[in-house]
Design a protein around this motif. Sequence first.
Motif, PDB file in Angstrom:
ATOM      1  N   TRP A  17      13.981   6.627  34.645  1.00 47.45           N
ATOM      2  CA  TRP A  17      14.772   5.637  33.913  1.00 47.45           C
ATOM      3  C   TRP A  17      15.872   6.334  33.122  1.00 47.45           C
ATOM      4  O   TRP A  17      15.585   7.154  32.250  1.00 47.45           O
ATOM      5  N   PHE A  18      17.112   6.022  33.436  1.00 42.76           N
ATOM      6  CA  PHE A  18      18.254   6.426  32.624  1.00 42.76           C
ATOM      7  C   PHE A  18      18.432   5.364  31.540  1.00 42.76           C
ATOM      8  O   PHE A  18      18.160   4.176  31.779  1.00 42.76           O
ATOM      9  N   SER A  19      18.932   5.763  30.361  1.00 41.57           N
ATOM     10  CA  SER A  19      19.139   4.752  29.330  1.00 41.57           C
ATOM     11  C   SER A  19      20.198   5.193  28.333  1.00 41.57           C
ATOM     12  O   SER A  19      20.516   6.382  28.223  1.00 41.57           O
ATOM     13  N   THR A  20      20.716   4.220  27.602  1.00 43.11           N
ATOM     14  CA  THR A  20      21.686   4.484  26.541  1.00 43.11           C
ATOM     15  C   THR A  20      21.663   3.352  25.540  1.00 43.11           C
ATOM     16  O   THR A  20      21.334   2.207  25.881  1.00 43.11           O
ATOM     17  N   LEU A  21      22.011   3.659  24.307  1.00 42.21           N
ATOM     18  CA  LEU A  21      22.281   2.614  23.327  1.00 42.21           C
ATOM     19  C   LEU A  21      23.664   2.036  23.598  1.00 42.21           C
ATOM     20  O   LEU A  21      24.562   2.741  24.078  1.00 42.21           O
ATOM     21  N   VAL A  22      23.845   0.768  23.273  1.00 38.33           N
ATOM     22  CA  VAL A  22      25.147   0.107  23.379  1.00 38.33           C
ATOM     23  C   VAL A  22      25.385  -0.627  22.063  1.00 38.33           C
ATOM     24  O   VAL A  22      24.675  -1.582  21.741  1.00 38.33           O
ATOM     25  N   SER A  23      26.359  -0.180  21.296  1.00 37.58           N
ATOM     26  CA  SER A  23      26.585  -0.785  19.977  1.00 37.58           C
ATOM     27  C   SER A  23      27.409  -2.065  20.061  1.00 37.58           C
ATOM     28  O   SER A  23      27.265  -2.956  19.231  1.00 37.58           O
ATOM     29  N   LYS A  24      28.275  -2.156  21.070  1.00 37.95           N
ATOM     30  CA  LYS A  24      29.204  -3.287  21.163  1.00 37.95           C
ATOM     31  C   LYS A  24      28.793  -4.201  22.319  1.00 37.95           C
ATOM     32  O   LYS A  24      28.861  -3.820  23.486  1.00 37.95           O
ATOM     33  N   SER A  25      28.381  -5.410  21.985  1.00 36.27           N
ATOM     34  CA  SER A  25      27.936  -6.344  23.023  1.00 36.27           C
ATOM     35  C   SER A  25      29.051  -6.679  24.003  1.00 36.27           C
ATOM     36  O   SER A  25      28.788  -6.995  25.171  1.00 36.27           O
ATOM     37  N   ALA A  26      30.305  -6.582  23.558  1.00 36.04           N
ATOM     38  CA  ALA A  26      31.440  -6.877  24.438  1.00 36.04           C
ATOM     39  C   ALA A  26      31.519  -5.908  25.607  1.00 36.04           C
ATOM     40  O   ALA A  26      32.168  -6.207  26.622  1.00 36.04           O
ATOM     41  N   ASN A  27      30.852  -4.748  25.489  1.00 39.78           N
ATOM     42  CA  ASN A  27      30.884  -3.761  26.567  1.00 39.78           C
ATOM     43  C   ASN A  27      29.863  -4.047  27.668  1.00 39.78           C
ATOM     44  O   ASN A  27      29.912  -3.441  28.741  1.00 39.78           O
ATOM     45  N   LEU A  28      28.936  -4.958  27.429  1.00 39.18           N
ATOM     46  CA  LEU A  28      27.857  -5.191  28.396  1.00 39.18           C
ATOM     47  C   LEU A  28      28.347  -5.652  29.772  1.00 39.18           C
ATOM     48  O   LEU A  28      27.851  -5.148  30.790  1.00 39.18           O
ATOM     49  N   MET A  42      17.728  -4.853  20.177  1.00 37.96           N
ATOM     50  CA  MET A  42      16.975  -4.228  19.098  1.00 37.96           C
ATOM     51  C   MET A  42      17.642  -4.554  17.769  1.00 37.96           C
ATOM     52  O   MET A  42      18.813  -4.926  17.714  1.00 37.96           O
ATOM     53  N   SER A  43      16.890  -4.395  16.680  1.00 38.66           N
ATOM     54  CA  SER A  43      17.436  -4.736  15.382  1.00 38.66           C
ATOM     55  C   SER A  43      16.872  -3.836  14.307  1.00 38.66           C
ATOM     56  O   SER A  43      15.716  -3.410  14.366  1.00 38.66           O
ATOM     57  N   GLN A  44      17.705  -3.534  13.318  1.00 41.80           N
ATOM     58  CA  GLN A  44      17.269  -2.883  12.084  1.00 41.80           C
ATOM     59  C   GLN A  44      17.953  -3.616  10.947  1.00 41.80           C
ATOM     60  O   GLN A  44      19.161  -3.509  10.762  1.00 41.80           O
ATOM     61  N   GLY A  45      17.194  -4.412  10.198  1.00 42.59           N
ATOM     62  CA  GLY A  45      17.795  -5.229   9.151  1.00 42.59           C
ATOM     63  C   GLY A  45      18.713  -6.273   9.759  1.00 42.59           C
ATOM     64  O   GLY A  45      18.316  -7.011  10.663  1.00 42.59           O
ATOM     65  N   ASN A  46      19.956  -6.300   9.282  1.00 41.49           N
ATOM     66  CA  ASN A  46      20.926  -7.263   9.808  1.00 41.49           C
ATOM     67  C   ASN A  46      21.740  -6.695  10.963  1.00 41.49           C
ATOM     68  O   ASN A  46      22.597  -7.389  11.514  1.00 41.49           O
ATOM     69  N   LYS A  47      21.501  -5.444  11.315  1.00 42.25           N
ATOM     70  CA  LYS A  47      22.259  -4.809  12.391  1.00 42.25           C
ATOM     71  C   LYS A  47      21.541  -5.006  13.718  1.00 42.25           C
ATOM     72  O   LYS A  47      20.338  -4.790  13.833  1.00 42.25           O
ATOM     73  N   GLU A  48      22.288  -5.415  14.722  1.00 39.66           N
ATOM     74  CA  GLU A  48      21.734  -5.618  16.055  1.00 39.66           C
ATOM     75  C   GLU A  48      22.412  -4.678  17.040  1.00 39.66           C
ATOM     76  O   GLU A  48      23.627  -4.512  17.026  1.00 39.66           O
ATOM     77  N   SER A  49      21.618  -4.043  17.875  1.00 44.83           N
ATOM     78  CA  SER A  49      22.162  -3.177  18.910  1.00 44.83           C
ATOM     79  C   SER A  49      21.415  -3.448  20.198  1.00 44.83           C
ATOM     80  O   SER A  49      20.487  -4.255  20.240  1.00 44.83           O
ATOM     81  N   ARG A  50      21.810  -2.755  21.254  1.00 41.97           N
ATOM     82  CA  ARG A  50      21.244  -2.996  22.568  1.00 41.97           C
ATOM     83  C   ARG A  50      20.882  -1.679  23.230  1.00 41.97           C
ATOM     84  O   ARG A  50      21.534  -0.660  23.026  1.00 41.97           O
ATOM     85  N   LEU A  51      19.839  -1.730  24.024  1.00 47.32           N
ATOM     86  CA  LEU A  51      19.431  -0.621  24.865  1.00 47.32           C
ATOM     87  C   LEU A  51      19.617  -1.072  26.311  1.00 47.32           C
ATOM     88  O   LEU A  51      19.108  -2.119  26.693  1.00 47.32           O
ATOM     89  N   VAL A  52      20.360  -0.296  27.082  1.00 48.25           N
ATOM     90  CA  VAL A  52      20.507  -0.582  28.514  1.00 48.25           C
ATOM     91  C   VAL A  52      19.847   0.552  29.286  1.00 48.25           C
ATOM     92  O   VAL A  52      20.119   1.735  29.036  1.00 48.25           O
ATOM     93  N   ALA A  53      18.944   0.188  30.196  1.00 46.84           N
ATOM     94  CA  ALA A  53      18.245   1.174  31.022  1.00 46.84           C
ATOM     95  C   ALA A  53      18.386   0.797  32.484  1.00 46.84           C
ATOM     96  O   ALA A  53      18.462  -0.386  32.824  1.00 46.84           O
ATOM     97  N   TRP A  54      18.429   1.808  33.352  1.00 46.68           N
ATOM     98  CA  TRP A  54      18.555   1.548  34.783  1.00 46.68           C
ATOM     99  C   TRP A  54      17.819   2.612  35.581  1.00 46.68           C
ATOM    100  O   TRP A  54      17.565   3.720  35.116  1.00 46.68           O
TER     101      TRP A  54
END
Length: 331
Positions: free
Chosen positions: A267-278, A298-310
């Motif tokens: 599994w390759f993976s990366t964080l993605v901070s900007k949903s517009a990049n999905l 994923m979320s930490q407090g009010n911050k939301e981020s994304r993990l993309v794996a392939w």
Amino acid sequence: MSNKNKKETRNQGGKPLLHARNRHQGRYDFPALIKAEPALEHMLISNPAGETSINFADPLAVRLLNKALLQSSYDVRGWDIPPENLCPPVPGRADYLHYLADLLADSNQGRVPKGKQITALDIGTGASCIYPLIGASEYGWSFCASDINQASLTNAQAILEHNPNLGKQIQLRHQANELSLFKGIVADDEWFDVSLCNPPFHASAEEARAGSTRKWENLNKTGKAEQAEPVLNFSGQAAELWCEGGELAFIEKMIRESAAIPTKILWFSTLVSKSANLPAIHAALKQVKACDEKTIIMSQGNKESRLVAWTFLNASQQAAWAKLRWSNNKR
């Protein structure tokens, strides 16, 4: 490529939650954290709600909080980073690892594989070496941690020397070619169960400075900042904060390179901070014919981020991988 594999967990108020196995649920236990790192006591403030907190716009306070969290939750000793380096939030980094563990469990009859036979590749580990430290402590995994900055690797090595038990499972490698991510790091005779990366967010130093200013302004509005002026970049060096083309260009490059070694990493993976990049990321994965892709919120407090794996392996190949490499895993 469909997004049918998206995972999202929210509380009753509608906000995303940390992963269920994350040790950092709820408010910080500052008495316990101060016991682990006494210097943190001098950083405490009362927020507008009258609750004990720290000034999250103060890099020193954030570093001391991280140091305390790592020692109290993962028994990591002697952790520190230079003021100019990026200070990652421990709860969010732990979340990434827990979701990766879930991905591996999907190929292991629902059981999270643990132990040193599970190998992970951390692209751009930085001076903090945060993912390998948490992953080795939490799951017993072995890590290869790479970075283009030799000074960052020197600092990471100093941390490992304070933690010999974890250090036995973490190998640091210098990426000599700034144009490559996997090439020169993944040897011909080795394979990894998962790769992970926290790519630089911004496309230029100017954009990074603007982002730091916005972050400071947001913290100031919520009473979490006390400085009259924003701290430049909230710490972080060039390769940590920005690259030509920004986050999207970096991830697209990672995807292209992954297609050249499709059977070297499960599994390759990366964080993605900007949903517009999905959308562009999904398109890039479709172009290289990834066999499966997952987007996890994923979320930490009010911050939301994304993990993309392939992965380039189908379900039967994934099961065969697990049987071959994890057959001695009993947990």
